[in-house]
Every structure is written in C-alpha cells, then in structure tokens.
Design an enzyme around this catalytic site. Structure first.
Site, short mmCIF file in Angstrom:
data_model
loop_
_atom_site.label_atom_id
_atom_site.label_comp_id
_atom_site.label_asym_id
_atom_site.label_seq_id
_atom_site.Cartn_x
_atom_site.Cartn_y
_atom_site.Cartn_z
CE LYS A 188 93.71 116.45 -8.72
NZ LYS A 188 94.96 116.69 -7.97
CB CYS A 220 94.22 101.75 -0.61
SG CYS A 220 94.99 100.97 -2.02
CD GLU A 267 92.32 104.30 4.05
OE1 GLU A 267 91.79 105.30 3.55
OE2 GLU A 267 92.69 103.32 3.37
P1 NAI Z 1 91.88 112.64 -1.37
O1 NAI Z 1 90.88 111.61 -1.69
O2 NAI Z 1 91.39 114.01 -0.98
O3 NAI Z 1 92.87 112.85 -2.64
C1 NAI Z 1 93.05 111.95 -3.69
C2 NAI Z 1 92.99 112.69 -5.02
O4 NAI Z 1 91.69 113.26 -5.16
C3 NAI Z 1 93.98 113.85 -5.15
O5 NAI Z 1 94.42 113.92 -6.49
C4 NAI Z 1 93.11 115.05 -4.83
O6 NAI Z 1 93.60 116.25 -5.40
C5 NAI Z 1 91.79 114.64 -5.46
N1 NAI Z 1 90.62 115.34 -4.92
C6 NAI Z 1 90.41 115.81 -3.66
N2 NAI Z 1 89.22 116.40 -3.57
C7 NAI Z 1 88.63 116.30 -4.79
C8 NAI Z 1 87.37 116.74 -5.33
N3 NAI Z 1 86.48 117.39 -4.59
N4 NAI Z 1 87.10 116.46 -6.63
C9 NAI Z 1 87.98 115.79 -7.38
N5 NAI Z 1 89.19 115.38 -6.93
C10 NAI Z 1 89.51 115.63 -5.65
O7 NAI Z 1 92.82 112.08 -0.25
P2 NAI Z 1 93.73 112.90 0.79
O8 NAI Z 1 92.98 114.08 1.30
O9 NAI Z 1 95.03 113.16 0.18
O10 NAI Z 1 93.90 111.84 1.94
C11 NAI Z 1 92.90 111.67 2.94
C12 NAI Z 1 92.73 110.22 3.28
O11 NAI Z 1 92.24 109.52 2.16
C13 NAI Z 1 93.98 109.48 3.68
O12 NAI Z 1 94.31 109.68 5.01
C14 NAI Z 1 93.59 108.07 3.39
O13 NAI Z 1 92.82 107.57 4.45
C15 NAI Z 1 92.70 108.18 2.17
N6 NAI Z 1 93.44 107.90 0.92
C16 NAI Z 1 93.26 106.69 0.32
C17 NAI Z 1 93.99 106.37 -0.81
C18 NAI Z 1 93.85 105.07 -1.51
O14 NAI Z 1 94.79 104.62 -2.13
N7 NAI Z 1 92.70 104.45 -1.51
C19 NAI Z 1 94.99 107.29 -1.36
C20 NAI Z 1 95.05 108.56 -0.69
C21 NAI Z 1 94.31 108.82 0.41
#
Ligand code: NAI
Ligand code: MG
Length: 504
Positions: free
Chosen positions: A200, A309, A407
C-alpha cells in the site's frame, strides 16, 4: 474528469518525458490484484496532486477493506500454489534482475513521476531514488541463491537440518518521502525469500508504485505474487494491518501509526517490522573538518526538504565553534535554490502536501514562541503556489524545546550547543527516538567512542545519510524494530523450520 485533464497540462508544466505524460493521461489509475488492473470495488477514486503547484496530476483508485480482502484471497492462492516460492532460485533471481533492468530503462520517466508527485528535486529523484530502487532489486536478486539453512550437530542417530522458508502473505505499508525506494526496500527482499506481497503506497504519492507494478507485470512475474492497493491509511492500510490472513506486516511511517499497526497485528500475531520516526543528533566537535561538516550537515537536514526519517534535525555544536558553525550552515542554506523541482538546478522543492506544510509551519511558530532564533529561513517559501518552506537554521535551541523533541519532517535544523563529550552523549541520547546519529571529528578515538555510546541504529562518522542496500537500517527505541536491508532483511522475510530425521 474534465477538470483533471484540464489541469494536467499545468500540473505537469515543465515535464520533459512524454512517457510520464502518457502514464498520467491514462488515469484513473487502478489497483493491481492477481496480475490484473482493476477499479476499486466501491468505484471510488482520490486525487494525487503536484505539490509544486497544487494541481491535480491523476485520479487513483481508492482501495478499501473489500479490495484488500480480494487481494489477500489471490495472494494466498499464489502463495499456497507455490508458484513463486518453488521456482528455481536462479529463475526467481532472474525476475528480480529483470525488474531492476526495467527500472533503469524507465529511469527518466520514473524520476519525473516521482518529482511531480512528491515535489523532491529531479536532481535527487534521478540521482538517489530511482538508481537506489534498481540497486535494491539487484542486491536482493543476488540473495535468492544464497539463503542457506544449516545442518546441526545432532546425535549421530539423527539428522537435523534447518530450512529458511518464506513467511507467506506480506502486507507492506509505505510512506511518501521516498516512494519508489521504499517500495523497493519492501518488495525486493520479500520476493527474494519467496513471499507474496500486498503493497500500500502512501496516498500522497501513489504514482511510481503503480508504475513499478506495471513493470513487475512486464517482467512476467506469476499473477498474485505482487498486489498494489492504493488508498488511505484508515481503510486500505488498516485493513492490511488487521487482516487475519496476512502473515507479516512491514511498515515505514510515523511512530503514532506504527503503534496502531502493532496493536492491530495482535489479532493473528502477525510478524511486524517497523521503521518509524527520528530526531537524530548530528554532533560537531571543534576539531572537525569544518567545510565537510557544514556540507554534510546541510545535506543531513535539507535533502528531500528534510522529509527524511534519519534527518540530522538536532545539530549539536560544541560551544566554542557554535556561532561560526551556525553562520556557515546558514550561509550554505542560503545557496540552495528553492523552486520548481523539475528544473535540474533546483536543490529544494516543496513539501509533499498541505498537511505537511501546515505541520512544519506550526513547528516554525513553536520554535520562535519558545525563544529560538531563525538565523536563516523560518518562513514559508515566497512562491505563488506550492508547499514551499525556506531552509531554516534555528539557534538558541535547547534539547527540551518542542523543536528539539518532536520530528518536524521539514527543512528545519535545531542547533543546540554542548560543553563536552559527556554532555553531548547525554543530550544526544535524551530523545524517544534512536534511528540515526552522526559525529564529526578528526580524533578517531573520540569518533569510535561516541559512536559506541549513541543509542541509534545507524551512526555516521564524518559523513551523513549514507545508505546502501548492503548495510542494515532500522531503529533503537521508538524508531521501531527489525532491520531492513543487508542480510538482515532476509530474517524479516523468512521463518526457520527445523527438520529431524532418524537414521538407521
Ligand atoms: P503516516 O504514518 O500516517 O503514513 C505512512 C503510511 O501509513 C501511509 O501509507 C498511510 O496511508 C499509512 N497509514 C496511516 N494511518 C494508518 C492506519 N491507521 N493503519 C494503517 N496504515 C496507516 O504518516 P503521515 O501522516 O503521512 O506523516 C506524519 C508524520 O509522520 C510526518 O510528519 C513524519 O514526522 C512522520 N513520517 C515518518 C516517516 C518515516 O520515514 N519514518 C515517513 C512519513 C512520515
Ligand atoms: Mg497520518
């Protein structure tokens, strides 16, 4: 639909490759299930935008629980038929090599799609994301023929050996910051080990994963081995995390959602690997080679607009060089060309989305409210449209401020002064996260000592941000668990069977 085609021209303004345009024109994009592209069962779609100008690039199928159920049904069938796991390892390796070749053959198109969908400079997508994706498939192609079991020193009346077998149906949920690269980190090792996958992509950046799905079909993989379900977190993502017939879930994204996924996995005790957020300390000692430290630190926090990240977001600078170093870092930030990411000279594009733009603006405000000073930046970019933020260096920061603890995921460096080695190790480790860290010094003894003391999954010495498929990547503490890349990803995607045979 009419509005989508009307805006396509402006959304893609500057796009050079006709292939990328052709791909965008053939929207709405569909889901890949059992080797076929199908609309979502609900018929719903969502828009994916160009964050540089806020125009719609394409409509994309919005997968939901019903689509995940369908994907799991076919993935399970493909797995139990052993269509993939029982192929000769040489044949399986050739499929992965073929995918790597196809990524390279379509590199220009993929780089452009990545830049259009994510906003990262073409300079980066063409030089980092796309070659890195191809290399990841090639690296794991090499592993297919080298996944060994063991013979164990059993009593001579017995023969005992181990087999490393695939885990089964793997759900893989990825973020938007390195869309194709993250898809490759997930899919390549899973396939190498004989698993089948349901990927996904993030809702902000689904395009290159869809294009990768097409290339995987072109490579001729058996149907049902790779499913691509576009959609939102709650919906497509949560249905994967909760599904009783998915054996493993691999997730990269926020720590908050990582915890939700871990809870959801308890239903059928899925294997879980989590690569989550970070607040990585980047430590500058006074004896560092300053030009390299400045350049590396700028790269560490401004690459991909800071949406990384393992970004070096807490820059710890020893007191005696604090002013000089933060001046130089700000000076370097001022040379980064902010603008249209399709322009090969652009070094900073927009953030990925309005949501991310709002979050980062919130942190700029919070930093100022807590008394930090923006030595440079501290404001949104001045472009007419798009989610731009000026590269920012905050001085006068202490490790307890919000901008030092949370972050930010934007081009915002928080520069924190420190006294000595003991002080910086304490402060550096004073965080919920533990993904990465860096130390800059010419004193090799100090570098190695500090590297040992830092609680982080990766430590860089006199460099920042180096990643390679051959070296493991993952977090300590709330940055997650499990190691991707290297031979460690083979552990994530295999389980071990011990076989006993009585002799005589
Ligand atoms: P997110 O963690 O919500 O999204 C990442 C993935 O998880 C996307 O594919 C999203 O559709 C999916 N997702 C979201 N809610 C879910 C759920 N309940 N169950 C299963 N999958 C789910 O991250 P978001 O909202 O885009 O970004 C928020 C913050 O997260 C950013 O500001 C950053 O701080 C952090 N982040 C960290 C990343 C990393 O590489 N470690 C990458 C993206 C965001
Ligand atoms: Mg979210």
């Amino acid at each position: 639909m009419a509005s989508v085609s009307a805006s396509l021209e402006s959304a893609t303004r500057g796009a050079k490759s006709s292939a990328a345009l052709e791909f965008l024109k053939s929207a709405p994009k569909k889901l890949l299930i059992n080797g076929k592209w199908v609309p979502s069962k609900s018929g719903k779609t969502f828009e994916t935008l160009n964050p540089a100008n806020e125009q719609v690039l394409a409509l994309v199928a919005e997968g939901d629980k019903a689509d995940v159920d369908e994907a799991v049904k076919y993935a399970r069938k493909a797995f139990e038929d052993f269509k993939w796991a029982n192929l000769s390892p040489h044949a399986r390796a050739r499929f992965l090599l073929k995918i790597a070749d196809l990524i390279e053959q379509h590199a220009d198109e993929l780089a452009e799609l990545e830049t259009l969908d994510n906003g990262k400079p073409l300079f980066e997508s063409a030089n980092i994301d796309i070659p890195g994706a191809a290399e990841t498939f090639r690296y794991y192609a090499g592993f297919v023929t080298k996944i060994y079991g063991e013979t164990n020193p059993s009593d001579p009346s017995m023969f005992n050996y181990t087999l490393r077998e695939p885990v089964g149906v793997c759900g893989q949920i990825i973020p938007w910051n390195f869309p194709l690269l993250m898809a490759s980190w997930k899919i390549a090792p899973a396939l190498a080990c004989g698993n089948v996958v349901i990927l996904k992509p993030a809702e902000q950046t689904p395009l290159t994963a869809i294009r990768l799905g097409e290339l995987i079909c072109e490579a001729g993989l058996p149907e049902g081995v790779v499913q691509i379900i576009t959609g939102f977190g709650p919906g497509a993502g949560s249905s994967i995390a909760e599904h009783p017939d998915i054996d493993k879930v691999a997730f990269t994204g926020s720590t908050e959602v990582g915890k939700i996924i871990l809870k959801a996995s308890a239903g059928n005790l899925k294997r879980v690997s989590l690569e989550l957020g970070g607040k990585s300390p980047n430590i500058i000692f006074p004896d560092a080679d300053m030009p390299s430290a400045v350049f590396g630190s700028a790269l560490g926090i401004f690459l991909n607009q800071g949406q990384v990240c393992c970004a070096g977001s807490r820059v710890f600078v020893q007191e005696s060089v604090y002013d000089q170093f933060t001046d130089s870092l700000s000076q370097m930030a001022s040379t980064l060309t902010l603008g249209n990411p399709l322009d090969p000279n652009t070094r900073m594009g927009p953030l990925v989305s309005k949501e991310q733009h709002d979050r980062v603006k919130g942190y700029l405000k919070a930093g100022k409210a807590e008394g930090a000073k923006a030595k440079i930046g501290g404001e949104p970019g001045k472009q007419e449209a798009g989610y731009f933020i000026q590269p920012t260096v905050f001085t006068g920061v202490n490790n307890q401020m919000k901008i030092a603890r949370e972050e930010i995921f934007g081009p915002v460096a928080s520069a924190i002064p420190f006294k000595d080695e003991t002080d910086v190790v304490l402060q550096g480790n004073d965080t919920d996260y533990g993904l990465a860290a860096a130390v800059w010094t010419k004193d090799i003894n100090r570098a190695l000592t500090v590297a040992r003391k830092l609680k982080a999954g990766t430590v860089w010495i006199n460099t920042y941000g180096i990643l390679d498929p051959m070296s493991p990547f993952g977090g300590y503490k709330q940055s997650g668990f499990g190691r991707e890349l290297g031979k460690y990803a083979i552990d994530l995607y295999t389980q071990i069977k011990s076989v006993w045979c009585k002799i005589g």
